[in-house]
Motif scaffolding. Structure first.
Motif, PDB file in Angstrom:
ATOM      1  N   GLN A  91       0.884  -1.518   0.168  1.00  0.00           N
ATOM      2  CA  GLN A  91      -0.167   0.006   0.098  1.00  0.00           C
ATOM      3  C   GLN A  91       1.034   0.766   0.250  1.00  0.00           C
ATOM      4  O   GLN A  91       0.629   2.106  -0.253  1.00  0.00           O
ATOM      5  N   LYS A  92       1.743   1.426   0.890  1.00  0.00           N
ATOM      6  CA  LYS A  92       2.965   2.580   0.990  1.00  0.00           C
ATOM      7  C   LYS A  92       3.688   3.127  -0.351  1.00  0.00           C
ATOM      8  O   LYS A  92       3.678   4.038  -0.660  1.00  0.00           O
ATOM      9  N   THR A  97       0.344  -2.128  -9.320  1.00  0.00           N
ATOM     10  CA  THR A  97      -0.872  -1.071  -9.245  1.00  0.00           C
ATOM     11  C   THR A  97      -0.493  -1.825 -11.457  1.00  0.00           C
ATOM     12  O   THR A  97      -1.981  -1.423 -12.083  1.00  0.00           O
ATOM     13  N   PRO A 104      -5.003  -9.251  -3.126  1.00  0.00           N
ATOM     14  CA  PRO A 104      -4.671  -9.046  -2.242  1.00  0.00           C
ATOM     15  C   PRO A 104      -3.161 -10.301  -2.066  1.00  0.00           C
ATOM     16  O   PRO A 104      -1.614  -9.577  -2.242  1.00  0.00           O
TER      17      PRO A 104
END
Length: 446
Positions: A91-92, A97, A104
Motif C-alpha cells: 500500500q505504501k 499496480t 491482495p
C-alpha cells in the motif's frame, strides 16, 4: 517412416518441403522473439545491515548470547515477511499496480517471493559451535528499479526501528518484572516473619531455646511438691494426735486451729505447684511439635529469602542492561550500505529462450514435413522402388524442366532465401539483445 528411410531421402524431403518448413521456422522464431521482447525486466538491489554484538556483555555465557541473537533474527525475519507488514508495504509504495488482476493475497505472496533475507556469519563455522551473525542482507527483486531500492531501504529502516524498540521494551519489561517480584517477595518475607513471631508468642513456653529452663523448673517443682507433702504429712499427724485425746482444751483448740490454717496454706501452695507443674509438663510435651513447626517456618523463610536474593541480583543485572542500552552498548544494527536503484536489470535468459524457440520451430517444421510425406507416399527414385517392390527398374527417365518449372523453382529459392534470412535476423536480434543484457548485468551466462 514410409519412403523416408535413409539420409538421402531426408535431404530430398527437406528440398521438396523447404517452403513450408521455413514458414514454420520463421513463424516460430517471430513468436519466440515477441515473447522474449515482452518478458518483464527484473531489478535486484540489496541493503546491508551490520550486526554489532554487545561491547560490554552483561551475560557471561557467549553461546547463550549467540543463540538468543539468532532467535531474535528469526523472529525479526518472520515479522518483516508477515501478511500485515507486506500488505502495508504494498500500500505504501504502490506495488503491483500494473497487474490489477492480482488479489491482495496474491500480491502479498508475490512480494514475499521477491524479498530474500540472508545472514552472514562471523568467521568459520566450527563443528558444534554456532557463530554469531555479523551482517544481514535484505535483497529485493522487483520490476521497477526505484521501487526495489525503496522497498529494500524501507525494510532496513524497519529492522533498525524494530530492533531498537524491542530492545528498549524488553529491557524495560524485564526491569519492571524483577522490581515487581522483589516487592512481592519482600511482602511475603514480612508476612512470614510476622506469622513466625505470632506463633512464637503463642507458644513462648514451648520454644526449643527454653526447654532446659523448663526441665530445671520441673525438677524444682517436683522437689517443692515433695517438701509440701512431707510438711502436710507432719502437720496431719500432729493434728490427728491433738484431735484423738477427746474433748480438747482451749489451748489445744488454738493449736488445732493453727495447724488447720497451716495445712490449708500448704495445700494451697501444693495446688499451685501442681498446676504449674502440669503447665510446664504440657509445654515440654508440646516442644517437639513447636520445634517441627518452627523448622517448617525456617525452611519457608529460607526459600523465600533465596528467591529474593536471586531476584535482587537479576534486578541489578537488568538495571545494568538498561544503562548499557541507554548508552548503545548492547546488540544493535547499523545500516552499512543503503540500497541503490540498480543500473541494469538481471539477466533474464532471453538468448537461451530464443535458441530453444528456434530449435523447437525447426523440430516442428521437420515433423510437419514427415507428416506431409506420409500423407502422400510416392516412390520418387529408383532406389525407393527397388527397396519397396524389390524390383530393379530397367530405365529411369529424368524430370524434364520447362520454362514454367524453372520460373517456379527460382521463385521457391528466392522465397526460401528470404524466409531463411528473416529467421536468421530474428535469431540474431534476440541473441544480440540477450548478450547486451548479459554484458551490462555482469552475469557470466544468460
Amino acid at each position: 517412416m514410409g519412403n523416408i528411410q535413409t539420409l538421402a531421402d531426408v535431404l530430398a524431403m527437406v528440398r521438396r518441403r523447404i517452403l513450408p518448413m521455413l514458414a514454420v521456422v520463421l513463424l516460430g522464431s517471430v513468436i519466440t522473439l515477441l515473447a522474449v521482447l515482452r518478458m518483464p525486466h527484473v531489478y535486484e538491489t540489496a541493503a546491508v545491515l551490520q550486526v554489532e554484538l554487545p561491547r560490554v556483555a552483561a551475560d557471561t555465557a557467549t553461546g547463550d548470547v549467540v543463540s538468543r541473537s539468532s532467535q531474535r533474527l528469526q523472529l525479526l525475519e518472520q515479522e518483516l515477511t508477515s501478511r500485515d507488514s507486506l500488505a502495508a508495504m504494498i500500500q505504501k509504495h504502490g506495488l503491483f499496480t500494473d497487474t490489477p488482476g492480482l488479489t491482495p493475497t496474491e500480491k502479498v505472496a508475490a512480494l514475499r517471493m521477491s524479498i530474500r533475507i540472508e545472514t552472514v556469519r562471523a568467521g568459520q563455522n566450527t563443528f558444534g559451535v554456532e557463530q554469531p551473525v555479523s551482517a544481514m542482507l535484505i535483497v529485493v527483486q522487483l520490476g521497477d528499479r526505484q521501487k526495489a531500492a525503496d522497498v529494500a531501504n524501507d525494510l532496513a529502516a524497519r529492522v533498525l526501528d524494530l530492533t531498537a524498540q524491542r530492545q528498549s521494551e524488553r529491557v524495560r519489561e524485564t526491569l519492571e518484572f524483577y522490581e515487581a517480584e522483589e516487592g512481592r517477595l519482600g511482602l511475603a518475607i514480612a508476612a512470614l516473619e510476622a506469622e513466625i513471631t505470632a506463633f512464637k508468642n503463642a507458644n513462648v513456653d514451648a520454644l526449643p531455646e527454653g526447654m532446659q529452663g523448663r526441665r530445671e523448673e520441673l525438677g524444682r517443682l517436683d522437689a517443692t511438691l515433695r517438701d509440701l507433702d512431707l510438711q502436710l504429712l507432719a502437720l496431719g499427724q500432729e493434728l490427728t494426735a491433738l484431735t484423738s485425746r477427746g474433748t480438747p482444751r482451749i489451748i489445744e483448740q488454738r493449736q488445732i486451729a493453727v495447724l488447720e490454717a497451716q495445712i490449708a496454706g500448704l495445700q494451697t501452695q501444693r495446688q499451685a505447684a501442681a498446676t504449674r507443674r502440669a503447665e510446664v509438663e504440657a509445654a515440654i510435651n508440646r516442644a517437639p511439635m513447636v520445634e517441627t513447626q518452627l523448622g517448617t517456618f525456617a525452611r519457608r523463610l529460607q526459600q523465600v529469602q533465596d528467591q529474593y536474593s536471586v531476584i535482587t541480583r537479576r534486578r541489578a543485572e537488568a538495571e545494568t542492561t538498561q544503562r548499557l542500552d541507554s548508552e548503545r552498548q548492547t546488540e544493535r544494527f547499523d545500516l552499512l550500505e543503503a540500497a541503490l536503484p540498480p543500473d541494469y536489470p538481471l539477466a533474464s535468459g532471453r538468448r537461451r529462450i530464443m535458441v530453444f524457440g528456434v530449435f523447437a520451430s525447426a523440430m516442428l517444421a521437420l515433423g510437419l514435413a514427415f507428416v506431409m510425406e506420409l500423407r502422400n507416399p510416392v516412390l520418387r527414385s529408383a532406389r525407393q522402388m527397388e527397396r519397396t517392390l524389390e524390383l530393379r527398374p530397367v530405365i529411369a527417365l529424368p524430370t524434364l524442366s520447362t520454362p514454367q518449372s524453372r520460373r517456379t523453382g527460382r521463385l521457391r529459392r528466392i522465397a526460401a532465401a528470404g524466409m531463411l534470412a528473416l529467421a536468421g535476423a530474428a535469431a540474431a536480434l534476440a541473441v544480440k539483445g540477450g548478450s547486451l543484457i548479459q554484458m551490462r548485468s555482469g552475469a557470466p551466462r544468460a
